[in-house]
Each structure stands twice: as structure tokens, then as C-alpha cells.
Design a protein around this motif. Sequence first.
Motif, PDB file in Angstrom:
ATOM      1  N   PHE A 177       0.851  -1.391  -0.041  1.00  0.00           N
ATOM      2  CA  PHE A 177      -0.132  -0.322   0.086  1.00  0.00           C
ATOM      3  C   PHE A 177       0.439   0.950  -0.327  1.00  0.00           C
TER       4      PHE A 177
ATOM      5  N   CYS B  34       0.016   5.357  -0.030  1.00  0.00           N
ATOM      6  CA  CYS B  34      -1.039   6.418  -0.274  1.00  0.00           C
ATOM      7  C   CYS B  34      -0.637   7.621  -1.034  1.00  0.00           C
ATOM      8  N   ARG B  35      -2.031   7.789  -1.813  1.00  0.00           N
ATOM      9  CA  ARG B  35      -1.672   8.486  -3.426  1.00  0.00           C
ATOM     10  C   ARG B  35      -1.813   9.925  -2.987  1.00  0.00           C
TER      11      ARG B  35
ATOM     12  N   GLN C 186      -9.358  10.492  -1.391  1.00  0.00           N
ATOM     13  CA  GLN C 186     -11.139  10.378  -1.192  1.00  0.00           C
ATOM     14  C   GLN C 186     -11.525  10.313  -0.038  1.00  0.00           C
TER      15      GLN C 186
ATOM     16  N   TYR D 278      -6.394   3.580   7.775  1.00  0.00           N
ATOM     17  CA  TYR D 278      -7.233   3.157   6.734  1.00  0.00           C
ATOM     18  C   TYR D 278      -6.521   3.474   6.066  1.00  0.00           C
ATOM     19  N   PRO D 279      -6.577   2.639   4.812  1.00  0.00           N
ATOM     20  CA  PRO D 279      -7.172   1.426   4.551  1.00  0.00           C
ATOM     21  C   PRO D 279      -7.171   0.144   5.884  1.00  0.00           C
TER      22      PRO D 279
ATOM     23  N   GLY E 237      -4.767   3.209  -2.998  1.00  0.00           N
ATOM     24  CA  GLY E 237      -3.722   2.730  -2.652  1.00  0.00           C
ATOM     25  C   GLY E 237      -2.855   1.643  -3.058  1.00  0.00           C
TER      26      GLY E 237
HETATM   27  S1  SF4 Z   1      -8.525   7.117  -0.473  1.00  0.00           S
HETATM   28 FE1  SF4 Z   1      -6.137   5.476  -0.239  1.00  0.00          FE
HETATM   29  S2  SF4 Z   1      -5.088   6.591  -1.443  1.00  0.00           S
HETATM   30 FE2  SF4 Z   1      -6.000   8.129  -1.421  1.00  0.00          FE
HETATM   31  S3  SF4 Z   1      -5.639   9.693   0.698  1.00  0.00           S
HETATM   32 FE3  SF4 Z   1      -7.405   8.284   1.336  1.00  0.00          FE
HETATM   33  S4  SF4 Z   1      -5.697   6.597   2.088  1.00  0.00           S
HETATM   34 FE4  SF4 Z   1      -4.924   7.707   0.090  1.00  0.00          FE
END
Ligand code: SF4
Length: 248
Positions: free
Chosen positions: A124, A126-127, A131, A216-217, A230
Motif C-alpha cells: 500500500f 497513499c496517493r 478520497q 485506513y485502509p 493506494g
Molecule cells: S483514499 Fe487511499 S490513497 Fe487516497 S488519500 Fe485516502 S488512503 Fe491515501
Amino acid sequence: MAQTHLLLTLSQALTAICLDFRGYEPQTMLFCEVLRALGAPGVTYRREPGKAGLWLSYGNQGKMRWLEGEALVDFMCRQIENANLDPEHLSLICRMVFQTPCRVDRHPDTGQPGIVVQTDMAAFQCRQCGQCCRRLDYRDGMTEADVERLKKMGRNDILAWVRTTRTIRGDIAHRIWVIPGTNEFAPTCPFLKKGVSPQRWICSIHEVKPDICRHYPVSRKHALMTGCPGFDINAPRQPAPLGNPPNK
Ligand code: SF4
Ligand code: SF4
């Protein structure tokens, strides 16, 4: 380093399965697979594609009846809890529910059998799409421990957006994020800020954010079910190692 495996006791595995069932809209296709794997005597079931329920007949009830929502989830949890599953069978159900490799192992301290669940969190990243912060319903997600921690840190700027109240059942709930001096939820988290590029968002209280945000997640499935990008879906998955103690 991200935790790659969890070792659950058999009882924790049962609880985790029911938490998964309760965490999303009824997963009717999964429920049918689980019922088939349980081989529950006297239970017959039928899906209606596109509908969030199942036709079921069980016990002494000959005629099929439609179950959906909480009633369906309660039914599925009872089936799992009453099935008296041996560890291997439970591991198989875990694999179906969590959509990740699972296997039976013994706890290194107690010697009791448990289920090792591959979390995949090492894959994973995080981008910073924001969202989760903009779309997920965190509402009653702040815990007593979060509140105590923030009080000790003197973070009244954050606590100003937390409204402590009681739920209909009388439990204490810490609502986030509520516009100070009102009963209204903020349209979005007040601590979400624009990042360096237009598509990027950052959490301005990252170091002290509530646990619900921090965790999360919790798994690849959780990310997929809630729209988090992610995980690289093209990345090969590592099989759960056999015979090695899990990371705890
Ligand atoms: S939805 Fe996933 S990728 Fe986007 S900010 Fe949240 S944890 Fe990060
Ligand atoms: S506190 Fe941070 S992580 Fe949690 S919803 Fe707000 S911006 Fe997102």
C-alpha cells in the motif's frame, strides 16, 4: 515497516468475519460462497442479481423468504458463529471473506491454533488523493482514547470540532467533524488541505489524527471496497509464508 500479517485467535477470526459482513452493503455473492463452503444443513439460498438481499429457507421454515440489510447480515453472522468450524475450515472462510491468503498456525506463546491473515499492507502507498477524507463517513469514529490523547496534548483547536453526545442506545459518541458552536457536520474535514499539486491533498494534523484515519485502509479489500487507489492492482501478491512466525 507496514505490518504484513496478523495472527488472529479463532475467536478473533470469527469476530473479524462478522465485522467485515457489517462493514459494507450486504455482499450477497460472497454470502452465497460462504454458505456453500459451510454446507449448512437445511439452508437453501438464492440470489437475485442486482439486489442486495437473498432468498433463504432455513430451520423448519419450508418456504423461502427474502432477507436483506441488517437481518441478512445477522443471519450470516449466526451461521458462521454456530458452525463450530475447525481451524482449517475457518481459514478457508477467512480467505474468502478477506480476499487474501490465510493459513492456520499456532500462536508462539500460547501454542493455540490461530489464523494468519496476510494484510498486504506492504503493497500500500497513499496517493494523497484525499478520497477517504472527503467521502468516508467517519462521523462517530473518534474514540475515547483519541479524545484523551488530544486533551493531554492541549489540542483544543482539534477538539473544538468534536462534539460529544449520546447515541440512541445511550452510548457516548465523539462526533467528527462538527462545526464549532453548532450541531452541523462540516461539509469536509477542516484539517484537509490542498497539497503541492491540484490532485494532492494532505492532512494538516497527520501526527495526531484520530485512529480511524490512521488505520485506513486496514486491508486491500477495505481499500477496494471503499474506493482507495493506494494498492497497485497490477503488483504481484506475495504468498503467505509457511512456517514463519507472523509479524505482530
Ligand atoms: S483514499 Fe487511499 S490513497 Fe487516497 S488519500 Fe485516502 S488512503 Fe491515501
Ligand atoms: S483528520 Fe486528516 S486524515 Fe482524518 S479526515 Fe481529516 S484530513 Fe483526513
